[in-house]
Design a protein around this motif. Sequence first.
Motif, PDB file in Angstrom:
ATOM      1  N   TYR A 104       0.883  -1.022   0.403  1.00  0.00           N
ATOM      2  CA  TYR A 104      -0.325   0.049   0.586  1.00  0.00           C
ATOM      3  C   TYR A 104       0.701   0.958   0.305  1.00  0.00           C
ATOM      4  O   TYR A 104       2.199   1.155  -0.136  1.00  0.00           O
ATOM      5  N   THR A 128      -8.746   0.753  -0.124  1.00  0.00           N
ATOM      6  CA  THR A 128      -7.712   1.297   1.347  1.00  0.00           C
ATOM      7  C   THR A 128      -7.874   0.757   2.501  1.00  0.00           C
ATOM      8  O   THR A 128      -8.775   0.024   2.262  1.00  0.00           O
ATOM      9  N   TYR A 160      -3.831   3.914   3.878  1.00  0.00           N
ATOM     10  CA  TYR A 160      -2.976   3.571   2.905  1.00  0.00           C
ATOM     11  C   TYR A 160      -3.987   2.996   1.284  1.00  0.00           C
ATOM     12  O   TYR A 160      -5.381   1.693   1.860  1.00  0.00           O
ATOM     13  N   THR A 161      -3.698   2.989   0.372  1.00  0.00           N
ATOM     14  CA  THR A 161      -3.950   2.329  -0.452  1.00  0.00           C
ATOM     15  C   THR A 161      -3.210   1.586  -1.358  1.00  0.00           C
ATOM     16  O   THR A 161      -2.147   1.480  -1.600  1.00  0.00           O
ATOM     17  N   ILE A 162      -3.831   0.865  -1.933  1.00  0.00           N
ATOM     18  CA  ILE A 162      -3.101  -0.182  -2.875  1.00  0.00           C
ATOM     19  C   ILE A 162      -2.586   0.126  -3.685  1.00  0.00           C
ATOM     20  O   ILE A 162      -3.123   0.779  -4.375  1.00  0.00           O
TER      21      ILE A 162
END
Length: 396
Positions: A62, A170, A202-204
């Motif tokens: 992430y 996320t 946290y974004t992939i």
Amino acid sequence: MKKITLFAMMALFSFGLSAQTMHRKVDVQSMCKSSVITPNRVAKAEDISVITDTPAGERKRYIRTGQNFEYNVQAQTIDEGEQFGPIAIVFAEDGSTVYLQNPVSGFGVGSWVKATKEGNKITLPLNQNVFYSNNYSTNVKIGVLKADASVGYKLDTATESVTYTVTDETIALDALPDGAILGVYWNDDKSWASCGDVNSVYTISNEKPLVVPEGLELKDYTLDAKQYEDDPIKGAKTKVGVKGNEVYVQGLFTVMPEAWVKGTKEGSTVTFKTGQWMGDAESGDAIYLVALNGEEIGDVVYTYDEAKDVYTQQSSYVVFTVKPDAVLFYAAYETSTLNGGTNSVDAAVADARQAGVAVYYDMQGRHVMSPVAGGLYVKTTTYADGSKKSEKTVVR
């Protein structure tokens, strides 16, 4: 509150002819400043276990966003900044156990904390160990800390866990108590270890490592480079493959010898697009390829001499940095060549024991990218033949 040491500051380097300021990456404590503990402190009978090995399960990468807070040594203030870089999260096969690596953005020691997932919620129990200092005989733990005028932040002992909300793309830290951060603290006196986060999302990651074309014919080259503020690299092993006008290079960054970069050849000029992701270092930091061309960040440029089979750096500096659009760097080449000529193999053998890449560690085993004069470190040099030598040294 413990005093803050100068050795953990971000060192600033000004590059001669270039007006661009280069920020040297200080691994582990690039934003989070270490603290001084009285050397004669007595070790306590406490659990010092830290999860350092990657847990079993599905590992996902992430990218962080949100705010971080750090203590500014020079100004003696608490500064707010933006989180950046990757975070690795492992989902165990049991469907409920989750592990987060480097859960506080400024404290990149590579350790993991254990959480549980139920539905779309991840619950992270606090007060887990994230680091143990042999020198100071105490732990650093993760916790929620509330703002305090006298000490910056003070441990909130009433908060025992934090939660995250999970979607397909996320993982977001849920709201903390007013004026609080998710940070790290020294276990012996519960004082703030000088960094913490809020509003973390946290974004992939969509970044993919470069894959070379199937069947690409590769040739052995040797890398020679004059590094900025480091020992020169002599005869390091690299590989180059060419397909049409595409040029693929493996091992340009000797700390990550398996990483590839891709360039485009036009005439005798080979251009590597800036911001290429080369992978993540052992510390968890993402590494990107950029260049300084005069005073501007731009593409990395080499020229190719076909008769000699040598690629020669034209950019002012070739930089391996933790952000794709900034120069917060691990290493920087002032000059470099990739030699594929008939003498390159003999040169690599002859230079195999000449200095390659020197890496410094503090006495707690933490990787330090900017050793300070007068400090005692363990210096590990990797030579061109792959051998290594470690020795204690005082930086002059």
